[in-house]
Design a protein around this motif. Structure first.
Motif, PDB file in Angstrom:
ATOM      1  N   LEU A  34      -2.539   2.267   9.447  1.00 57.59           N
ATOM      2  CA  LEU A  34      -2.420   2.888   7.968  1.00 57.59           C
ATOM      3  C   LEU A  34      -3.553   1.966   6.657  1.00 57.59           C
ATOM      4  CD1 LEU A  34      -0.071   4.616   8.921  1.00 57.59           C
ATOM      5  CD2 LEU A  34       0.542   4.442   6.718  1.00 57.59           C
ATOM      6  N   ILE A  35      -3.094   0.394   7.323  1.00 64.22           N
ATOM      7  CA  ILE A  35      -3.237  -0.364   6.695  1.00 64.22           C
ATOM      8  C   ILE A  35      -4.966  -0.705   6.029  1.00 64.22           C
ATOM      9  CG2 ILE A  35      -3.935  -2.550   6.338  1.00 64.22           C
ATOM     10  CD1 ILE A  35      -1.467  -3.364   6.979  1.00 64.22           C
ATOM     11  N   ALA A  36      -5.378  -0.336   7.959  1.00 60.47           N
ATOM     12  CA  ALA A  36      -6.925   0.187   8.254  1.00 60.47           C
ATOM     13  C   ALA A  36      -7.049   1.223   7.788  1.00 60.47           C
ATOM     14  CB  ALA A  36      -7.001  -0.128   9.683  1.00 60.47           C
ATOM     15  N   ARG A  46       0.920  -1.395   0.036  1.00 62.17           N
ATOM     16  CA  ARG A  46       0.150   0.062  -0.016  1.00 62.17           C
ATOM     17  C   ARG A  46       0.732   1.464   0.335  1.00 62.17           C
ATOM     18  NH1 ARG A  46      -5.839  -1.098   1.339  1.00 62.17           N
ATOM     19  NH2 ARG A  46      -5.774  -2.701   1.401  1.00 62.17           N
ATOM     20  N   GLY A  47       2.310   1.019  -0.426  1.00 61.62           N
ATOM     21  CA  GLY A  47       2.985   2.641  -0.052  1.00 61.62           C
ATOM     22  C   GLY A  47       3.360   2.783   1.290  1.00 61.62           C
ATOM     23  N   VAL A  48       3.677   1.856   1.893  1.00 65.64           N
ATOM     24  CA  VAL A  48       4.206   2.573   2.966  1.00 65.64           C
ATOM     25  C   VAL A  48       5.010   2.351   3.560  1.00 65.64           C
ATOM     26  CG1 VAL A  48       4.242   2.646   6.300  1.00 65.64           C
ATOM     27  CG2 VAL A  48       1.755   1.838   4.342  1.00 65.64           C
ATOM     28  N   LYS A  49       6.092   3.829   3.659  1.00 64.70           N
ATOM     29  CA  LYS A  49       7.557   3.675   3.960  1.00 64.70           C
ATOM     30  C   LYS A  49       7.731   4.013   5.009  1.00 64.70           C
ATOM     31  CE  LYS A  49       8.565   3.818  -0.954  1.00 64.70           C
ATOM     32  NZ  LYS A  49       7.953   3.069  -1.422  1.00 64.70           N
ATOM     33  N   TYR A 100      10.016  14.037  11.350  1.00 68.66           N
ATOM     34  CA  TYR A 100       9.644  14.520  10.279  1.00 68.66           C
ATOM     35  C   TYR A 100       7.925  15.630  11.251  1.00 68.66           C
ATOM     36  CZ  TYR A 100       5.987  11.402   8.878  1.00 68.66           C
ATOM     37  OH  TYR A 100       4.918  10.336   8.596  1.00 68.66           O
ATOM     38  N   CYS A 101       7.295  14.843  12.033  1.00 66.71           N
ATOM     39  CA  CYS A 101       6.252  15.731  12.198  1.00 66.71           C
ATOM     40  C   CYS A 101       6.044  15.474  13.919  1.00 66.71           C
ATOM     41  CB  CYS A 101       5.576  14.360  12.414  1.00 66.71           C
ATOM     42  SG  CYS A 101       5.268  12.437  12.217  1.00 66.71           S
ATOM     43  N   ASN A 102       7.827  15.585  14.211  1.00 67.47           N
ATOM     44  CA  ASN A 102       8.153  15.543  15.940  1.00 67.47           C
ATOM     45  C   ASN A 102       7.165  13.803  16.628  1.00 67.47           C
ATOM     46  OD1 ASN A 102       9.426  16.928  18.196  1.00 67.47           O
ATOM     47  ND2 ASN A 102       7.420  18.125  18.220  1.00 67.47           N
ATOM     48  N   TYR A 103       7.347  13.119  16.028  1.00 67.54           N
ATOM     49  CA  TYR A 103       6.927  12.177  16.557  1.00 67.54           C
ATOM     50  C   TYR A 103       7.014  11.316  17.866  1.00 67.54           C
ATOM     51  CZ  TYR A 103       5.981   6.468  16.286  1.00 67.54           C
ATOM     52  OH  TYR A 103       4.832   5.717  16.429  1.00 67.54           O
ATOM     53  N   PHE A 104       8.252  11.291  17.761  1.00 67.20           N
ATOM     54  CA  PHE A 104       8.706  10.354  18.877  1.00 67.20           C
ATOM     55  C   PHE A 104       8.636  11.391  20.484  1.00 67.20           C
ATOM     56  CE2 PHE A 104      11.732   8.910  16.073  1.00 67.20           C
ATOM     57  CZ  PHE A 104      11.045   8.128  16.295  1.00 67.20           C
ATOM     58  N   ALA A 105       8.298  12.844  19.792  1.00 65.42           N
ATOM     59  CA  ALA A 105       7.726  13.408  21.748  1.00 65.42           C
ATOM     60  C   ALA A 105       6.582  13.328  21.851  1.00 65.42           C
ATOM     61  CB  ALA A 105       8.106  14.987  21.187  1.00 65.42           C
ATOM     62  N   VAL A 110       0.835  10.551  10.500  1.00 62.93           N
ATOM     63  CA  VAL A 110       1.644   9.600   9.816  1.00 62.93           C
ATOM     64  C   VAL A 110       0.565   8.543   8.403  1.00 62.93           C
ATOM     65  CG1 VAL A 110       2.375   7.069  10.256  1.00 62.93           C
ATOM     66  CG2 VAL A 110       2.897   9.015  12.089  1.00 62.93           C
ATOM     67  N   ILE A 111      -0.477   8.459   9.557  1.00 63.62           N
ATOM     68  CA  ILE A 111      -0.875   8.267   8.011  1.00 63.62           C
ATOM     69  C   ILE A 111      -1.558   9.140   6.724  1.00 63.62           C
ATOM     70  CG2 ILE A 111      -3.340   8.141   7.869  1.00 63.62           C
ATOM     71  CD1 ILE A 111      -4.206   7.247   9.978  1.00 63.62           C
ATOM     72  N   ASN A 112      -1.303  10.856   6.965  1.00 61.96           N
ATOM     73  CA  ASN A 112      -1.457  11.355   5.973  1.00 61.96           C
ATOM     74  C   ASN A 112      -0.012  11.070   4.607  1.00 61.96           C
ATOM     75  OD1 ASN A 112      -4.278  12.916   6.468  1.00 61.96           O
ATOM     76  ND2 ASN A 112      -3.436  14.361   7.709  1.00 61.96           N
ATOM     77  N   ALA A 113       1.678  11.311   5.337  1.00 63.26           N
ATOM     78  CA  ALA A 113       2.078  11.129   5.371  1.00 63.26           C
ATOM     79  C   ALA A 113       2.954   9.862   4.438  1.00 63.26           C
ATOM     80  CB  ALA A 113       3.650  11.557   5.811  1.00 63.26           C
TER      81      ALA A 113
END
Length: 309
Positions: free
Chosen positions: A123-125, A55-58, A64-69, A78-81
């Motif tokens: 992301l799959i769901a 499904r193109g997930v990388k 890039y989105c301050n995820y780890f904070a 994450v879904i949008n990117a």
């Protein structure tokens, strides 16, 4: 979310053994602990990874989105990117191995893990229920909330089901290092018995139904609710699935009652949440052919590669 780790006996594997097990398999994310090993030996992990990549997930080490904070608040980004951030945690094993650390020593520390498995399931769901449409553009109603919660239940289910295929101290550690939710040893026995009796897809459906109720803040299933779990799973009305379903009711209370509502408020659901949660989610799912079909597709994905084992 709960992390119940399988008990590991003995003095602990030397980290050199863990490193060798990690390195012997090719991986899409070689700097993530146990990634290639799990892809090779855990059919649930492999199926989710294959579906996500199709499904193109990388995967990216760029935050890039301050995820780890605040990871649990970043799922929409994450879904949008369609890119899931990860930490390069495997190199720490090589560093610590030079100081005679063993696996038991490593478990006592605070090495940060990656949850590519869980986020891939989300992301799959999302793809199945919403396609490429962002959550910002979908109506904030009961059906949308249910689709989101089915996605959460799917992520819980694949992590739980993967526990049934964890073998040995190293294999169990690799799964620990990639999951929020882990089944206990007692629960693994229940899972394996269900897999033998019902097969993987039906077992996944029972777990998804139970996790769905848990995400709607249900703490104990009534007879009517358990009947709906059986119906969703395609089982007879007297099928003994109480112990299996109970596994799905073990989600962390803070995650269910605090973190999830905060994320939904961030996603635009706001003050309507009490009303939207005041439903029987499985009754609503069974009444919607589209939502039920999507949930059944997710159960197929969870079970797909188990037929190869």
């Amino acid at each position: 979310m709960r992390k119940l780790r399988l008990a590991h006996r003995g003095k602990g594997e030397p980290l050199s053994h863990v490193i060798t097990a990690h390195r012997q398999f090719r991986s899409a994310v070689p700097e993530n602990i146990g990634d290639g090993f799990l892809y090779e030996f855990n059919p649930v992990f492999r199926s989710v990874r294959d579906e996500a990549r199709a499904r193109g997930v990388k995967f990216t080490h760029q935050d890039y989105c301050n995820y780890f904070a605040y990871p649990l608040m970043c799922i929409d980004d994450v879904i949008n990117a369609r890119r899931i951030p990860y930490r390069r945690n495997f190199p720490w094993l090589e560093i610590l191995a030079k100081r005679d650390f063993n696996l038991d020593d490593l478990k006592k520390g605070e090495l940060q893990y990656n949850y590519l498995f869980h986020e891939s399931a989300h992301l799959i769901a999302h793809d199945i229920f919403f396609g490429r449409k962002s959550l910002a553009r979908v109506p904030k109603n009961a059906s949308t909330l249910l689709a989101i919660m089915v996605g959460e239940a799917f992520a819980n289910t694949v992590e739980c089901l993967a526990s049934a295929f964890a073998e040995g101290e190293i294999g169990s550690y690799f799964l620990d290092a990639n999951c929020h939710f882990r089944a206990s040893e007692r629960e693994v026995k229940i899972l394996r018995a269900a897999l033998r009796r019902y097969g993987a897809e039906t077992t996944a459906r029972v777990l998804m139904g139970a996790f769905l109720y848990s995400n709607y803040l249900v703490e104990r299933l009534t007879g009517a609710e358990l009947s709906r779990v059986r119906k969703f799973a395609g089982l007879p009305a007297d099928a003994p699935v109480g112990a299996l379903a109970k596994i799905g009711l073990q989600l962390n209370e803070k995650f269910r009652s605090v973190t999830t509502p905060l994320h939904l408020r961030k996603s635009g659901f706001g003050a309507n949440l009490p009303r939207l949660f005041a439903v029987d989610p499985l009754r609503l799912l069974l009444s919607s052919s589209a939502l039920r079909k999507g949930a059944e597709r997710l159960a197929v994905i969870a079970a797909r590669d188990t037929r190869r084992t």
